[in-house]
Motif scaffolding. Sequence first.
Motif, PDB file in Angstrom:
ATOM      1  N   VAL A  56      -2.495  -4.968   5.181  1.00  0.00           N
ATOM      2  CA  VAL A  56      -2.241  -3.860   4.287  1.00  0.00           C
ATOM      3  C   VAL A  56      -3.603  -2.887   4.410  1.00  0.00           C
ATOM      4  O   VAL A  56      -3.756  -1.891   4.259  1.00  0.00           O
ATOM      5  CB  VAL A  56      -2.666  -4.668   2.530  1.00  0.00           C
ATOM      6  CG1 VAL A  56      -1.898  -5.608   2.383  1.00  0.00           C
ATOM      7  CG2 VAL A  56      -4.076  -5.448   2.851  1.00  0.00           C
ATOM      8  N   GLU A  94      -2.615   0.885   4.560  1.00  0.00           N
ATOM      9  CA  GLU A  94      -3.374   2.078   3.755  1.00  0.00           C
ATOM     10  C   GLU A  94      -4.156   2.992   4.578  1.00  0.00           C
ATOM     11  O   GLU A  94      -4.060   4.071   4.075  1.00  0.00           O
ATOM     12  CB  GLU A  94      -4.361   1.271   2.842  1.00  0.00           C
ATOM     13  CG  GLU A  94      -3.692   0.565   1.684  1.00  0.00           C
ATOM     14  CD  GLU A  94      -4.848   0.153   0.678  1.00  0.00           C
ATOM     15  OE1 GLU A  94      -5.957   0.475   0.803  1.00  0.00           O
ATOM     16  OE2 GLU A  94      -4.353  -0.535  -0.423  1.00  0.00           O
ATOM     17  N   THR A 115      -0.876   5.076  -1.580  1.00  0.00           N
ATOM     18  CA  THR A 115      -1.654   3.839  -1.716  1.00  0.00           C
ATOM     19  C   THR A 115      -1.199   3.046  -3.142  1.00  0.00           C
ATOM     20  O   THR A 115      -1.080   1.803  -3.067  1.00  0.00           O
ATOM     21  CB  THR A 115      -3.061   3.933  -1.417  1.00  0.00           C
ATOM     22  OG1 THR A 115      -3.267   4.199  -0.030  1.00  0.00           O
ATOM     23  CG2 THR A 115      -3.696   2.605  -1.583  1.00  0.00           C
ATOM     24  N   ARG A 134       0.298  -0.818  -3.758  1.00  0.00           N
ATOM     25  CA  ARG A 134      -0.516  -1.776  -4.423  1.00  0.00           C
ATOM     26  C   ARG A 134       0.155  -2.444  -5.672  1.00  0.00           C
ATOM     27  O   ARG A 134      -0.452  -3.588  -6.319  1.00  0.00           O
ATOM     28  CB  ARG A 134      -1.842  -1.320  -4.992  1.00  0.00           C
ATOM     29  CG  ARG A 134      -2.999  -0.828  -3.791  1.00  0.00           C
ATOM     30  CD  ARG A 134      -4.106  -0.315  -4.344  1.00  0.00           C
ATOM     31  NE  ARG A 134      -5.021   0.108  -3.161  1.00  0.00           N
ATOM     32  CZ  ARG A 134      -6.240   0.596  -3.176  1.00  0.00           C
ATOM     33  NH1 ARG A 134      -6.723   0.860  -4.418  1.00  0.00           N
ATOM     34  NH2 ARG A 134      -6.986   0.702  -2.105  1.00  0.00           N
ATOM     35  N   ARG A 178       2.513  -5.609  -4.043  1.00  0.00           N
ATOM     36  CA  ARG A 178       1.028  -6.413  -4.336  1.00  0.00           C
ATOM     37  C   ARG A 178       1.186  -7.851  -3.804  1.00  0.00           C
ATOM     38  O   ARG A 178       0.055  -8.309  -3.612  1.00  0.00           O
ATOM     39  CB  ARG A 178       1.022  -6.573  -5.934  1.00  0.00           C
ATOM     40  CG  ARG A 178       2.308  -6.865  -6.524  1.00  0.00           C
ATOM     41  CD  ARG A 178       1.888  -6.827  -8.128  1.00  0.00           C
ATOM     42  NE  ARG A 178       3.135  -7.414  -8.866  1.00  0.00           N
ATOM     43  CZ  ARG A 178       4.289  -6.995  -8.969  1.00  0.00           C
ATOM     44  NH1 ARG A 178       4.365  -5.601  -8.693  1.00  0.00           N
ATOM     45  NH2 ARG A 178       5.017  -7.545  -9.854  1.00  0.00           N
ATOM     46  N   TYR A 229      -1.118  -8.456  -0.887  1.00  0.00           N
ATOM     47  CA  TYR A 229      -2.517  -8.185  -0.872  1.00  0.00           C
ATOM     48  C   TYR A 229      -3.339  -9.596  -1.124  1.00  0.00           C
ATOM     49  O   TYR A 229      -2.990 -10.264  -2.068  1.00  0.00           O
ATOM     50  CB  TYR A 229      -3.097  -7.195  -1.983  1.00  0.00           C
ATOM     51  CG  TYR A 229      -2.671  -5.681  -1.720  1.00  0.00           C
ATOM     52  CD1 TYR A 229      -3.698  -5.077  -1.085  1.00  0.00           C
ATOM     53  CD2 TYR A 229      -1.513  -5.281  -1.594  1.00  0.00           C
ATOM     54  CE1 TYR A 229      -3.598  -3.609  -1.006  1.00  0.00           C
ATOM     55  CE2 TYR A 229      -1.249  -3.849  -1.280  1.00  0.00           C
ATOM     56  CZ  TYR A 229      -2.356  -3.133  -1.094  1.00  0.00           C
ATOM     57  OH  TYR A 229      -1.836  -1.713  -0.613  1.00  0.00           O
TER      58      TYR A 229
END
Length: 232
Positions: free
Chosen positions: A21, A25, A215, A219, A223, A226
């Motif tokens: 991630v 990003e 981004t 997220r 998700r 993450y």
Amino acid sequence: MVKPHLKEQWCLPDGPSGEFVARMEDVIEVYHRPADPKRPLVCIDESSKQLVSEVREPLPTAPGAPARYDYEYKREGTANLFMISEPLAGWRQVTVTDRRTAKDFAEVLRWLVEERHPGADKLVLVTDNLNTHDPGCLYEAFEPDRARRIAAKLEWHYTPKHGSWLNVAECELAALSGQCLDRRIGSAARLRQVVTAWVKERNERKVGVNWRFTTADARVKLRRLYPAPQKC
């Protein structure tokens, strides 16, 4: 325009990955920067093409009948294609080489820095994690002073492992493959002719990229990748 979308066939990690991630990003942020002629965005990827020649002459098209090809063919080796994409400029270049060694990649970087963008302050470079994709390739190809000068002009951004879909150059390679490489091509010389014509037509139309994935999107839609923050 090339418009990336989340698809089931995207290759993603099996579980949370801070490394994935973070790099994702970083690349997404690069794509949302405004165009800057002093810091052009350049994406690079490479692919191989099996060279195959005909054993028998194909039958040409006729009214109501497509061209016909014999099932037999002759293998003529492979060629490598370096795809250079400048998505904000709607420009791309394809370089055909016999191999894809560190020295071959270094020559692509040299051409970009010394010939394509000699007046740029930095080239914002997006590549994948192939072992030849680092400044060390320049020192294998050039004298140290020249290698250092070229390296100083490059701002590297790497796509994460299992994240090649984040490289716009891969989108361009997919378009190239589907539009003009889905045929038998028997030599590197013929391959150069085919890709040169494709590049010329696409550049004349200034086919760009509309990168919409943000981004914030990542997220939400990704998700699960993450890591959960540790509580103090």
